[in-house]
Enzyme design. Structure first.
Site, PDB file in Angstrom:
ATOM      1  N   SER A  48      17.275 -20.550  66.556  1.00 35.62           N
ATOM      2  CA  SER A  48      16.212 -19.756  67.177  1.00 35.62           C
ATOM      3  C   SER A  48      15.801 -18.587  66.309  1.00 35.62           C
ATOM      4  CB  SER A  48      16.680 -19.226  68.542  1.00 35.62           C
ATOM      5  OG  SER A  48      17.830 -18.416  68.395  1.00 35.62           O
ATOM      6  N   THR A 171      16.026 -14.502  70.349  1.00 36.60           N
ATOM      7  CA  THR A 171      15.936 -13.438  69.366  1.00 36.60           C
ATOM      8  C   THR A 171      17.292 -12.819  69.054  1.00 36.60           C
ATOM      9  OG1 THR A 171      13.796 -12.927  70.327  1.00 36.60           O
ATOM     10  CG2 THR A 171      14.802 -11.223  68.966  1.00 36.60           C
ATOM     11  N   THR A 189      13.153 -13.291  64.951  1.00 33.81           N
ATOM     12  CA  THR A 189      13.089 -14.522  65.741  1.00 33.81           C
ATOM     13  C   THR A 189      12.210 -15.567  65.071  1.00 33.81           C
ATOM     14  OG1 THR A 189      12.677 -15.375  67.977  1.00 33.81           O
ATOM     15  CG2 THR A 189      11.071 -13.842  67.093  1.00 33.81           C
ATOM     16  N   ARG A 199       1.197 -18.406  68.265  1.00 31.05           N
ATOM     17  CA  ARG A 199       1.781 -17.564  69.303  1.00 31.05           C
ATOM     18  C   ARG A 199       2.737 -16.542  68.688  1.00 31.05           C
ATOM     19  NH1 ARG A 199       7.322 -16.485  71.270  1.00 31.05           N
ATOM     20  NH2 ARG A 199       7.137 -15.828  73.451  1.00 31.05           N
ATOM     21  N   THR A 222      15.348  -9.399  74.658  1.00 27.56           N
ATOM     22  CA  THR A 222      15.406 -10.796  74.264  1.00 27.56           C
ATOM     23  C   THR A 222      15.158 -11.653  75.500  1.00 27.56           C
ATOM     24  OG1 THR A 222      16.804 -12.504  73.241  1.00 27.56           O
ATOM     25  CG2 THR A 222      17.916 -10.878  74.611  1.00 27.56           C
ATOM     26  N   GLY A 223      14.631 -12.841  75.290  1.00 28.13           N
ATOM     27  CA  GLY A 223      14.320 -13.725  76.410  1.00 28.13           C
ATOM     28  C   GLY A 223      12.868 -14.153  76.380  1.00 28.13           C
TER      29      GLY A 223
END
Length: 318
Positions: A48, A171, A189, A199, A222-223
């Site tokens: 990721s 991230t 990230t 994006r 993060t998320g």
């Protein structure tokens, strides 16, 4: 001041170990957090962030990142495609230009002019990541849906109802305080897996994925980035600390704002880490904290007592 490193997710030791090496030698918090973020970027097993990141819907990997010490000391890059360490390049933007953010091919060109080495012939897309993308593009049902739960779009209403954030990857955010009491943060990230090309989420946006102010504190998120962007999450947490909140109070309040302003799906997750500002001559440092909307998030902290991977200190929705 006792140096401390705080990072997101259970892969945090990959970041914290090199960051701590810098701090334990008396190095700066900025050097430390960038060393930590870059170590995660360079680990192809972490899919990721950096090399090994899963691609967008077109099969291309793009990287975003930022660094920050103060409102007047911040740098950011987004949509890098030929270089592996966005936080290092973001620092160069901060130190070598009058700007804060560069994006896309021009950010790649800037990195090249500054002497950074391109990733090479194979690029950022590893064989493993290519294979996962090929499975997804052929039929999303070919993927191990549980492995990427909360990180890729659900197939249908039934899957959405049983999905959750506990297996999601995301991230890397690294916050640090050095022996002089100076704070710094870095955030890197490869973004949401199979995202719409172009994006950009919260990670490289100052005040969203990361915010640092020596007069107030530091925070990183993060998320699901769109949730953080809708509330300027990291800026909000730092402003709450400026007004007297502890790090845990600030993180919880910032996440609570998200839960009140968004209709959350079962796969929505946001977590936050926060550090209080050190006060010269005051050994009762306010410390740090972590919180998450849902279970599944772990932070990693390193200080004189060693490195620990721990569950979030507060969870809003058990």
């Amino acid at each position: 001041m006792t140096p401390t490193v705080l990072s997101t997710w259970s892969f945090g030791p990959v970041a914290n170990n090199p960051a701590w090496e810098v701090l334990s030698r008396g190095g700066s918090a900025l050097d430390a957090v960038i060393a930590g973020a870059s170590a995660v970027d360079n680990d192809p097993t972490i899919n990721s962030v950096g090399i090994g990141g899963l691609p967008d819907a077109s099969g291309r990997v793009s990287l975003d990142g930022c660094v920050m010490e103060n409102p007047d000391r911040a740098g950011s890059v987004a949509c890098l495609r030929r270089f592996a360490n966005p936080c290092e390049i973001a620092r160069r933007v901060m130190e070598k230009t009058i700007h804060i953010m560069l994006v896309g091919e021009d950010a790649d060109r800037f990195a090249e002019r500054e002497g950074f080495a391109p990733i090479g012939e194979k690029g950022l897309l590893t064989d493993y990541a290519r294979g996962e993308w090929e499975k997804w593009i052929a039929d999303p049902r070919n993927l191990d849906r549980d492995k990427y739960r909360g990180w890729i779009p659900p197939l249908n209403v039934e899957e959405k109802a049983r999905s959750g954030p506990s297996q999601s990857h995301d991230t890397v955010c690294v916050l640090g305080v050095d022996s002089t009491g100076r704070l710094a943060g870095a955030c890197s990230t490869s973004g949401m897996a199979f995202k719409v090309p172009g994006r950009v989420g919260d990670s490289p946006i100052i005040g969203h994925g990361l915010y640092v102010d020596q007069e107030a504190g530091a925070a990183a998120a993060t998320g699901n980035g769109e949730l953080v962007m809708g509330t300027c999450g990291s800026f909000l947490a730092v402003e709450l600390m400026r007004r007297g909140a502890t790090p845990v109070e600030a993180a919880v309040d910032a996440l609570t704002r998200i839960t009140k302003r968004f209709a959350l799906g079962p796969d929505h997750q946001v977590a936050m880490i926060a550090m209080a500002k050190p006060v010269a001559g005051d050994e009762k440092w306010g410390g740090w904290a972590s919180a998450a909307i849902r279970p599944g998030f772990h932070h990693t902290v390193t200080d004189a007592g060693g490195t620990r991977v721990e569950a979030a200190q507060r969870v809003l929705i058990p």
